[in-house]
Every structure is written in C-alpha cells, then in structure tokens.
Design a protein around this motif. Structure first.
Motif, short mmCIF file in Angstrom:
data_model
loop_
_atom_site.label_atom_id
_atom_site.label_comp_id
_atom_site.label_asym_id
_atom_site.label_seq_id
_atom_site.Cartn_x
_atom_site.Cartn_y
_atom_site.Cartn_z
N TYR A 98 95.33 56.96 198.33
CA TYR A 98 96.37 56.81 199.34
C TYR A 98 96.84 55.37 199.53
CZ TYR A 98 95.58 61.59 201.23
OH TYR A 98 95.48 62.94 201.42
N VAL A 99 95.91 54.43 199.53
CA VAL A 99 96.24 53.05 199.93
C VAL A 99 96.53 52.22 198.69
CG1 VAL A 99 95.51 51.04 201.26
CG2 VAL A 99 94.73 53.33 201.95
N ILE A 236 94.50 50.01 212.97
CA ILE A 236 95.45 50.83 213.74
C ILE A 236 96.52 51.43 212.82
CG2 ILE A 236 97.30 50.77 215.48
CD1 ILE A 236 95.64 48.84 217.09
N THR A 237 97.12 50.62 211.97
CA THR A 237 98.26 51.08 211.18
C THR A 237 97.88 51.91 209.96
OG1 THR A 237 98.28 49.00 209.93
CG2 THR A 237 99.70 49.14 211.89
N GLY A 238 96.62 51.81 209.50
CA GLY A 238 96.18 52.57 208.34
C GLY A 238 96.32 54.07 208.57
N PHE A 239 97.07 54.74 207.71
CA PHE A 239 97.35 56.18 207.78
C PHE A 239 98.18 56.55 209.02
CE2 PHE A 239 92.99 55.51 206.11
CZ PHE A 239 93.27 55.69 204.78
N GLY A 245 99.62 53.50 204.77
CA GLY A 245 99.55 52.48 205.80
C GLY A 245 100.75 51.53 205.82
N ALA A 246 100.59 50.43 206.55
CA ALA A 246 101.67 49.45 206.69
C ALA A 246 102.02 48.81 205.36
CB ALA A 246 101.28 48.39 207.72
N GLN A 247 101.04 48.64 204.48
CA GLN A 247 101.32 48.00 203.20
C GLN A 247 102.27 48.84 202.35
OE1 GLN A 247 97.46 48.27 200.55
NE2 GLN A 247 96.91 48.09 202.71
N GLU A 248 102.13 50.16 202.42
CA GLU A 248 103.10 51.03 201.75
C GLU A 248 104.44 50.97 202.47
OE1 GLU A 248 103.98 55.71 201.84
OE2 GLU A 248 102.01 55.24 201.00
N TYR A 249 104.41 51.01 203.77
CA TYR A 249 105.62 51.04 204.59
C TYR A 249 106.48 49.80 204.35
CZ TYR A 249 108.34 52.10 208.84
OH TYR A 249 109.35 52.40 209.73
N PHE A 250 105.84 48.62 204.26
CA PHE A 250 106.58 47.36 204.12
C PHE A 250 106.59 46.82 202.69
CE2 PHE A 250 105.26 47.24 208.65
CZ PHE A 250 106.51 47.15 209.23
N ASP A 255 95.18 41.47 199.57
CA ASP A 255 94.00 41.38 198.70
C ASP A 255 92.86 42.25 199.23
OD1 ASP A 255 94.85 39.17 196.77
OD2 ASP A 255 95.22 38.25 198.73
N ILE A 256 92.72 42.28 200.55
CA ILE A 256 91.68 43.09 201.19
C ILE A 256 92.34 43.83 202.36
CG2 ILE A 256 89.45 43.10 202.38
CD1 ILE A 256 88.79 40.45 201.06
N THR A 257 91.90 45.06 202.59
CA THR A 257 92.40 45.86 203.71
C THR A 257 91.21 46.36 204.52
OG1 THR A 257 94.31 46.62 202.44
CG2 THR A 257 93.71 47.91 204.38
N THR A 258 91.30 46.24 205.84
CA THR A 258 90.28 46.83 206.69
C THR A 258 90.83 48.09 207.34
OG1 THR A 258 90.89 45.46 208.61
CG2 THR A 258 89.18 44.61 207.15
N LEU A 259 89.99 49.10 207.43
CA LEU A 259 90.38 50.39 207.98
C LEU A 259 89.39 50.84 209.05
CD1 LEU A 259 91.13 52.13 204.56
CD2 LEU A 259 92.85 51.36 206.20
N GLY A 260 89.85 51.73 209.92
CA GLY A 260 89.01 52.31 210.96
C GLY A 260 89.80 53.42 211.62
N LYS A 261 89.38 53.84 212.78
CA LYS A 261 90.08 54.83 213.59
C LYS A 261 90.39 56.12 212.81
CE LYS A 261 91.96 51.39 216.81
NZ LYS A 261 91.13 51.66 217.99
N ILE A 262 91.60 56.26 212.27
CA ILE A 262 92.02 57.52 211.64
C ILE A 262 91.11 57.91 210.48
CG2 ILE A 262 93.85 58.57 210.24
CD1 ILE A 262 95.88 57.19 212.10
#
Length: 424
Positions: A98-99, A236-239, A245-250, A255-262
């Motif tokens: 996905y990311v 917050i923005t991931g998924f 996430g935001a990286q796809e959106y924009f 280089d590194i992505t942190t994820l949580g929540k969803i």
C-alpha cells in the motif's frame, strides 16, 4: 462520587492520556461503555455520533463486524507468544503493497515508539545527531520530540516538558510549518549536522493544517540535497488520506515513514518502514537496537490486516470522501448563513473548525484561535449528542460507518449550536 473523582484517586489526573481530562474545555469527561458503528454510548446509556473515532484509528467505525469476528478467531489461539507468527508477515506485506516508499517495515506497539525508533535509525544511518521538527507538530512523547509540540502538550500550554534534558532539546531544531525558508536557514546554520527532518505531512495536532503549494516537494528536495533523511510521520494520515497515505496523495518519496492508529484497527500498534538499505540497519541484521515484547502481537496484527483489507476494496475512499465533503460543505454553509468567518480546514476525512477569522496555515495562526469559544461549542455539541475532540487543537474524523442520517443530523445540530452562540 463520580467516576472521574474516583479515577483521580488512582490515576494521575484521572486519565491515562492528558487531553481526555477535558482540561481545555472544562467539566468532567464522559466515560464511555461501548461503541458500535458511528456511535458511542456513555455509562448512562446516552448515544453520541462520534467524530473522535478513538483519535483517528477507527476509519471503519466502532466494533466493525469483520474485525471483531477475526479477533475472536485469533484470541482463541492466544494473545502473545514472543515469537514470529504468519500474521506479522501478512500485515507487513499489505503495508509494503500500500505505502509507496516502504520496502521493509518493523512493527512496534505505539506511534511514540515508532517515531523514537525512526529517529534512532536516521541518526545511525547518517552518523549525525541533530533533527529538525516543526513547531506545533506532535510526534509522541519521547524526549527528543517533546519540544514545541502540538496535541496535548499544546492544549495544556506545555510545548516542552519538564524532565526533558536540555542536552536532548539542543539536538532538536525547530522550523516553521509551511515555511521552507526557515528550514533552509537551519541547514545553513547546521551544515552536515542534521540527520533527519520529521514532519506531519498534514498537521493534525494543532488542528488540521494543510501543506501550502510546493512546500512538501521543496522539503523533499532540500533533504536530498543535504544528505538528510526525510521522515513522514503518517500516524494520523497513514491510510487516512489515501490507501498509500499522504505520500501517495501528495506524490512525495520519504526515506522513513512512521505509522500507527489505523494500522492497528483500534488496537495498540505502531510501525516504521522505509527503504531496504536503511531498514536493514536494524537489529538483528544491523547494529541499531530496537525490541518489544508485544511487538507484532497476534491481536493487533489481525485487526490491522482486516482493516487494511477493507480499505483496499474498490471505492472505499471515494465513498468516504463523498460523505466527508458533505459534512465539511454543510459546516461551511452554516457559517456563511450566520455571517461567521471562522477558518475551516479539511482534507479528505479530516477537518477542523478554528474559532478565528482568516486562514490557519501555521502554528502561529492556530494558536490565535479562541479556545473559550471552542469550549462552549464543544459542550453544546456534546449535549446534543455530537462527540468532538475536547480541544481546539485536534481533528474531527469521519469514518465509513457514518451514515447520511448521521451527517444530516450533525449539520443541523452544528447550525443550531452556532446560532445559539452567536445570536444570529
């Protein structure tokens, strides 16, 4: 004695996360007994349409049947083994699929842990010590990042915290969100010393604040030119903004992505991932140590897998966008009808009403908001059955479980409350 008074006897402030205490809006917090779909119910049985969604994770709503069913299956086999399971591989595969920028991912137990680990990794990879963050962006409560932070730290007027050594704070440089020149100035003053720049691509912890124009593209370019890693905090923005996430959106390549929540489907979880070359510096392959007893536990993995599968279904984000836009447009129309010129920021299923006129494009803009007006607004909405975050500086979240009826009712109550407050 109220539950809150009883809780304060045993738990600092009566809560296990500060904003829950209603400190910035006054009164006592509502104690929740259950949730289903778009609704939550307090211990007295009162129903609320919920736009907190557990502060963002519940993009498919409370007690989703598919997630609950999967959890029941998994829990029968055990809750934690401290050993690898197939579920970890399955969720990791989905994240990598996905990311866009993630080639490998490590599971942890919270967003704070994910960010802390990502910073350590960036410092090791670059052999540099300093990091850049943006004023008003919140990246969890680890020492290096609790400097001029947002979220609860902003709500309680504690952008920095006692207990954070000056030596740590000196390694954290502060830039202004949406101001690329402030970033370039820090690089000029700290040549070849900055390991990473960390940013919420859409700020969600000083209210929702969107990146302007080419700000993120310019930030990506500056980091690449300086040999500095760009870390996207997509907890917050991931998924949330898109499947990637935001990286796809924009269209950004961090280089590194942190994820949580969803990613945990409502269970405690975090993750960090990135380019294979960087991620293979983590133990046991590389020298950067990070571990966790409950990392990758079966329950969190199962909830995350089911959630991401739902998000991957055709049309999920189109439908979520449609109902979110209806709500945001309704709010704007209500303000226009009443002659109110308050700022309203939104993107996809995240939104914030700021009680200030003009734009909100930075931390300095956000803190001009009238928090007393927000407190009045919050309590009036709550009394009419609409649950919002108990802070001006947080986001509203729409889930796929919010119905047309929920949206219509919320718009109607929003208008009634603003009319009561401003007498138009």
């Amino acid at each position: 004695m109220s539950l809150f008074e009883e809780a304060k006897k045993y738990i600092p402030g009566g809560v296990n996360s500060p904003v829950r205490a209603f400190g910035s809006v006054g009164g006592e917090p509502v104690f929740i007994s259950k949730g289903k779909g778009s609704k939550i119910y307090d211990v007295k049985g009162k129903e609320y349409i919920d736009y907190v969604c557990s502060w963002g994770p519940l993009i498919v709503g409370h007690s989703n049947e598919r997630i609950v069913s999967r959890l029941k299956e998994v829990i029968e086999n055990g809750t934690s083994f401290g050993a690898p399971t197939e579920l970890e591989i399955e969720l990791a595969k989905l994240v990598v699929e996905y990311v866009p920028s993630i080639e490998m991912v490590r599971m942890v137990n919270s967003g704070t842990e994910a960010v802390m680990s990502a910073i350590r990794l960036a410092r090791a990879y670059t052999d540099r010590k300093k990091i850049v963050k943006f004023e008003g962006c919140y990246h969890g409560h680890s020492d290096s990042l609790l400097v001029k932070a947002g979220s609860g730290a902003l709500t309680f007027n504690q952008p920095s915290s006692p207990g954070v050594p000056d030596e740590f704070a000196k390694l954290t440089l502060i830039a202004d969100y949406n101001d690329i020149e402030s970033v370039k100035k820090l690089f000029k003053e700290n040549k070849d010393e900055i390991a990473a720049v960390i940013i919420e691509p859409v700020a969600g912890n000083m209210g929702v604040v969107l990146p302007k124009g080419n700000f993120l593209k310019e930030l990506e370019s500056v980091c690449k030119n300086e040999g500095t890693l760009l870390i996207f905090d997509e907890i917050i923005t991931g998924f949330r903004l898109a499947k990637g996430g935001a990286q796809e959106y924009f269209g950004i390549d961090p280089d590194i992505t942190t994820l949580g929540k969803i990613i945990g489907g409502g269970l405690p979880v975090g993750a960090y991932g990135g380019k294979k070359e960087i991620m293979e510096m983590i133990s046991p392959v590389g020298p950067v140590y990070q571990a966790g007893t409950l990392s990758g536990n079966p329950l969190a993995m199962a909830a995350g897998i089911e959630t991401l599968k739902i998000l991957g279904e055709e049309g999920f984000y189109d439908k979520l966008r449609e109902k979110s836009n209806k709500l945001w447009e309704g709010f704007r129309e209500n303000c226009n009808k009443l002659g109110l010129k308050f700022a309203f920021n939104c993107i996809e299923s995240m939104g914030s009403l700021f009680f200030k006129e003009g734009v909100v494009e930075s931390f300095a803009d956000a803190v001009e908001s009238d928090t007393k007006l927000y407190a009045t607004f919050f309590h009036k909405m709550l009394a009419k059955g609409i649950n919002l975050a108990p802070s001006q500086f947080e986001a509203m979240f729409v889930s796929s479980s919010h119905s047309e009826e929920d949206i219509d009712k919320t718009i109607k109550i929003h208008y009634e409350v603003l009319k009561e407050m401003f007498g138009n």
